[in-house]
Scaffold this active site. Sequence first.
Site, PDB file in Angstrom:
ATOM      1  N   ASN A   1      -2.414  -2.762  12.707  1.00 10.88           N
ATOM      2  CA  ASN A   1      -3.880  -2.718  12.613  1.00 10.88           C
ATOM      3  C   ASN A   1      -4.471  -1.531  13.369  1.00 10.88           C
ATOM      4  O   ASN A   1      -5.354  -0.839  12.859  1.00 10.88           O
ATOM      5  CB  ASN A   1      -4.484  -4.025  13.135  1.00 10.88           C
ATOM      6  CG  ASN A   1      -4.028  -5.229  12.331  1.00 10.88           C
ATOM      7  OD1 ASN A   1      -3.355  -5.078  11.306  1.00 10.88           O
ATOM      8  ND2 ASN A   1      -4.385  -6.431  12.777  1.00 10.88           N
TER       9      ASN A   1
ATOM     10  N   TYR B   1      -9.465  -7.272  11.964  1.00 14.07           N
ATOM     11  CA  TYR B   1      -8.787  -6.692  10.806  1.00 14.07           C
ATOM     12  C   TYR B   1      -8.624  -7.737   9.708  1.00 14.07           C
ATOM     13  O   TYR B   1      -8.292  -8.891   9.963  1.00 14.07           O
ATOM     14  CB  TYR B   1      -7.396  -6.144  11.195  1.00 14.07           C
ATOM     15  CG  TYR B   1      -6.680  -5.546   9.988  1.00 14.07           C
ATOM     16  CD1 TYR B   1      -6.911  -4.231   9.618  1.00 14.07           C
ATOM     17  CD2 TYR B   1      -5.851  -6.328   9.183  1.00 14.07           C
ATOM     18  CE1 TYR B   1      -6.314  -3.691   8.486  1.00 14.07           C
ATOM     19  CE2 TYR B   1      -5.255  -5.798   8.046  1.00 14.07           C
ATOM     20  CZ  TYR B   1      -5.495  -4.485   7.702  1.00 14.07           C
ATOM     21  OH  TYR B   1      -4.910  -3.961   6.572  1.00 14.07           O
TER      22      TYR B   1
ATOM     23  N   ASN C   1     -17.973  25.928 -24.313  1.00 10.55           N
ATOM     24  CA  ASN C   1     -18.514  24.761 -23.624  1.00 10.55           C
ATOM     25  C   ASN C   1     -18.284  24.807 -22.112  1.00 10.55           C
ATOM     26  O   ASN C   1     -17.235  25.252 -21.658  1.00 10.55           O
ATOM     27  CB  ASN C   1     -17.886  23.481 -24.181  1.00 10.55           C
ATOM     28  CG  ASN C   1     -18.362  23.182 -25.587  1.00 10.55           C
ATOM     29  OD1 ASN C   1     -19.470  23.572 -25.967  1.00 10.55           O
ATOM     30  ND2 ASN C   1     -17.537  22.512 -26.365  1.00 10.55           N
TER      31      ASN C   1
ATOM     32  N   THR D   1     -41.022  23.239 -12.000  1.00 11.46           N
ATOM     33  CA  THR D   1     -41.220  21.838 -11.628  1.00 11.46           C
ATOM     34  C   THR D   1     -41.298  21.080 -12.945  1.00 11.46           C
ATOM     35  O   THR D   1     -41.808  21.627 -13.936  1.00 11.46           O
ATOM     36  CB  THR D   1     -42.518  21.596 -10.816  1.00 11.46           C
ATOM     37  OG1 THR D   1     -43.631  21.862 -11.666  1.00 11.46           O
ATOM     38  CG2 THR D   1     -42.584  22.491  -9.579  1.00 11.46           C
ATOM     39  N   HIS D   2     -40.779  19.880 -12.970  1.00 10.83           N
ATOM     40  CA  HIS D   2     -40.736  19.088 -14.213  1.00 10.83           C
ATOM     41  C   HIS D   2     -40.017  19.832 -15.333  1.00 10.83           C
ATOM     42  O   HIS D   2     -40.306  19.615 -16.508  1.00 10.83           O
ATOM     43  CB  HIS D   2     -42.145  18.697 -14.667  1.00 10.83           C
ATOM     44  CG  HIS D   2     -42.994  18.127 -13.579  1.00 10.83           C
ATOM     45  ND1 HIS D   2     -43.013  16.782 -13.261  1.00 10.83           N
ATOM     46  CD2 HIS D   2     -43.813  18.737 -12.700  1.00 10.83           C
ATOM     47  CE1 HIS D   2     -43.838  16.576 -12.244  1.00 10.83           C
ATOM     48  NE2 HIS D   2     -44.333  17.756 -11.874  1.00 10.83           N
TER      49      HIS D   2
ATOM     50  N   LYS E   1      -8.244   3.359   1.905  1.00  6.48           N
ATOM     51  CA  LYS E   1      -7.576   4.651   1.781  1.00  6.48           C
ATOM     52  C   LYS E   1      -7.757   5.300   0.411  1.00  6.48           C
ATOM     53  O   LYS E   1      -8.017   6.497   0.317  1.00  6.48           O
ATOM     54  CB  LYS E   1      -6.085   4.489   2.091  1.00  6.48           C
ATOM     55  CG  LYS E   1      -5.845   4.392   3.588  1.00  6.48           C
ATOM     56  CD  LYS E   1      -4.459   3.917   3.927  1.00  6.48           C
ATOM     57  CE  LYS E   1      -4.296   2.428   3.769  1.00  6.48           C
ATOM     58  NZ  LYS E   1      -5.181   1.633   4.664  1.00  6.48           N
TER      59      LYS E   1
ATOM     60  N   GLU F   1     -19.665  20.161 -16.521  1.00  2.00           N
ATOM     61  CA  GLU F   1     -20.002  18.780 -16.891  1.00  2.00           C
ATOM     62  C   GLU F   1     -19.159  17.790 -16.092  1.00  2.00           C
ATOM     63  O   GLU F   1     -19.637  16.728 -15.688  1.00  2.00           O
ATOM     64  CB  GLU F   1     -19.776  18.563 -18.392  1.00  2.00           C
ATOM     65  CG  GLU F   1     -20.705  19.378 -19.279  1.00  2.00           C
ATOM     66  CD  GLU F   1     -20.154  19.494 -20.696  1.00  2.00           C
ATOM     67  OE1 GLU F   1     -20.028  18.457 -21.365  1.00  2.00           O
ATOM     68  OE2 GLU F   1     -19.841  20.618 -21.127  1.00  2.00           O
TER      69      GLU F   1
ATOM     70  N   LYS G   1     -17.975  27.505 -30.422  1.00  2.09           N
ATOM     71  CA  LYS G   1     -18.429  26.883 -29.175  1.00  2.09           C
ATOM     72  C   LYS G   1     -17.805  27.481 -27.930  1.00  2.09           C
ATOM     73  O   LYS G   1     -16.656  27.878 -27.905  1.00  2.09           O
ATOM     74  CB  LYS G   1     -18.132  25.368 -29.199  1.00  2.09           C
ATOM     75  CG  LYS G   1     -18.976  24.580 -30.150  1.00  2.09           C
ATOM     76  CD  LYS G   1     -20.475  24.717 -29.910  1.00  2.09           C
ATOM     77  CE  LYS G   1     -20.936  23.998 -28.670  1.00  2.09           C
ATOM     78  NZ  LYS G   1     -20.815  22.552 -28.808  1.00  2.09           N
TER      79      LYS G   1
ATOM     80  N   SER H   1     -14.151  24.327 -28.683  1.00  2.00           N
ATOM     81  CA  SER H   1     -14.309  23.045 -29.370  1.00  2.00           C
ATOM     82  C   SER H   1     -13.164  22.896 -30.358  1.00  2.00           C
ATOM     83  O   SER H   1     -12.691  23.876 -30.923  1.00  2.00           O
ATOM     84  CB  SER H   1     -15.650  23.013 -30.108  1.00  2.00           C
ATOM     85  OG  SER H   1     -15.580  22.125 -31.213  1.00  2.00           O
TER      86      SER H   1
ATOM     87  N   SER I   1       0.836  -1.212   0.000  1.00  2.00           N
ATOM     88  CA  SER I   1       0.000   0.000   0.000  1.00  2.00           C
ATOM     89  C   SER I   1       0.865   1.255   0.000  1.00  2.00           C
ATOM     90  O   SER I   1       0.357   2.367  -0.085  1.00  2.00           O
ATOM     91  CB  SER I   1      -0.939   0.004   1.218  1.00  2.00           C
ATOM     92  OG  SER I   1      -0.214  -0.185   2.417  1.00  2.00           O
TER      93      SER I   1
HETATM   94  N1  ARG Z   1      -1.196  -1.445   4.988  1.00  2.00           N
HETATM   95  C1  ARG Z   1      -2.195  -1.892   5.905  1.00  2.00           C
HETATM   96  C2  ARG Z   1      -3.506  -1.151   5.618  1.00  2.00           C
HETATM   97  O1  ARG Z   1      -3.474  -0.256   4.863  1.00  2.00           O
HETATM   98  C3  ARG Z   1      -1.778  -1.636   7.305  1.00  2.00           C
HETATM   99  C4  ARG Z   1      -2.241  -2.677   8.273  1.00  2.00           C
HETATM  100  C5  ARG Z   1      -1.679  -3.949   7.858  1.00  2.00           C
HETATM  101  N2  ARG Z   1      -1.866  -4.978   8.798  1.00  2.00           N
HETATM  102  C6  ARG Z   1      -1.649  -6.237   8.454  1.00  2.00           C
HETATM  103  N3  ARG Z   1      -1.757  -7.088   9.372  1.00  2.00           N
HETATM  104  N4  ARG Z   1      -1.375  -6.581   7.228  1.00  2.00           N
HETATM  105  O2  ARG Z   1      -4.534  -1.490   6.126  1.00  2.00           O
END
Ligand code: ARG
Length: 479
Positions: free
Chosen positions: A135, A342, A310, A180-181, A350, A315, A308, A302, A48
């Site tokens: 965790n 966990y 835009n 409305t509508h 995240k 959007e 144009k 455009s 991660s």
């Molecule tokens: N990188 C993990 C997360 O984003 C952190 C916690 C990881 N814990 C584990 N036992 N793998 O949640």
Amino acid sequence: MNHRRTIERPAKAGPAPAKAPGASAVKNLIRGRFKTPRLPEVEAFSASLPFDRRLFRHDIRGSIAHARMLARVGLLKPGEARAIAAGLEAIEHEIAAGRFHFDLADEDIHLAIERRLIEKIGAAGRKLHTARSRNDQVALDLRLYLRDEIGATIALVRGLRAVLLRVARAHVETVMPGYTHLQRAQPVSLAHHLMAYGEMLERDRERLAQALERVAVMPLGAGAMAGSTLPIDRRMVARELGFKRVAANSIDAVSDRDFAVDFLAAAALLMVHLSRMAEELILWTSSEFAFAELPDEFATGSSMMPQKKNPDLLELIRGKSGRIIGDLVAMLTILKGLPLAYNSDLQEDKERVFDALDTLKPALDLLAKLWPRIRFNRAALRAAAGGFALATDLAEYLVARGVPFRLAHEAVGALVRETAARNLTLEELTLADLRRHSAEFGADAIDALTAEKSIAARKLIGGPAPSTVRRRLKELGRG
Ligand code: ARG
């Protein structure tokens, strides 16, 4: 076992560190029970670090509070806690300056920082993770991060609302048709229409403030899921980090992401409001409506059609609401059916949160910059309010003279049909025209038959009368 691979550094990260990849003196912190290293592709898929490095400041803040607490309860010597805090602060500078060597083998920001700390300060660094698990650590980091970011989002919501109120203040007397509508319904003021968004944003602010309450619970001390046998002081950590509450169940503390759902739900609804706002601006700035003009600084050309102008930005705000709704649904789906406590599925939380923030915050900021620059065409707004938008007023005139509403509705309906056939509007009628449909019509009916008077007469709470709108503008302006 100590093989290390560099991950891509962001463009603004500055020159590469002098130290070559693989030169770390500290071997992998959590593979004591393994004979062989993980396959590189397993490592790459599981890491991660490429995204959670965004949490580095919060991770370090949490670790310093943890270390101070460990010293207080005697699990660290005071000098060790000081060395840890100083080392972590130095690492924070390294990362901020782009001098930190990120290595995929570290898995995540928590291990990356811990490894670097040990590299820098040696033995004391190996004590930091006492009575802690990634965790509870990651739960804390995300809460600390969201606490800051929700605060920043609330400030942006207030900013946009203040801008809308300012524009509304200039248009309390600007007449336009309410719909409305998507059919012209009754005359209102532009201020009243804009203030509908003011009300939405006020509820959004409330929802974000509620999400903030649920974010502000301190999970550290839950450890992997069952706490610790060591004499740690969770309240002290909470105090250090400015949390009023400590998570009451260690299993819940590491498996709970309801606070992320609370934030994403508030964010999704807020973005839906921005999407509705964007859609109305798209309609109003079209040639068909011509109620308003989009400033050049916010419009796109455009590639083929030279004429144009835009509203791409609007959007995209409308379109990107789909992303945040997606982030919310993804987060709920991650949690659905997940056994306690966990599980690594939670690592997927995240990017949902980051994506929602990266979408929402600029959208709020851009709309706050756009609104004051929009030029409204008062004449076009007024002309559109003239037509048949006064029909309800005529029916209510008859009701005030004792005609049952259904009969009044029918009589005015016939009047509308006749007037349309004559290519006239209600504002152009004479008393004789009215009286052909009901003998109850008096001269004052003709008098009252303008959009301005219709608006002024709707003084009830929540109505469009200038006096009512001014009062609400004051109330909301205080919030
Ligand atoms: N990188 C993990 C997360 O984003 C952190 C916690 C990881 N814990 C584990 N036992 N793998 O949640």
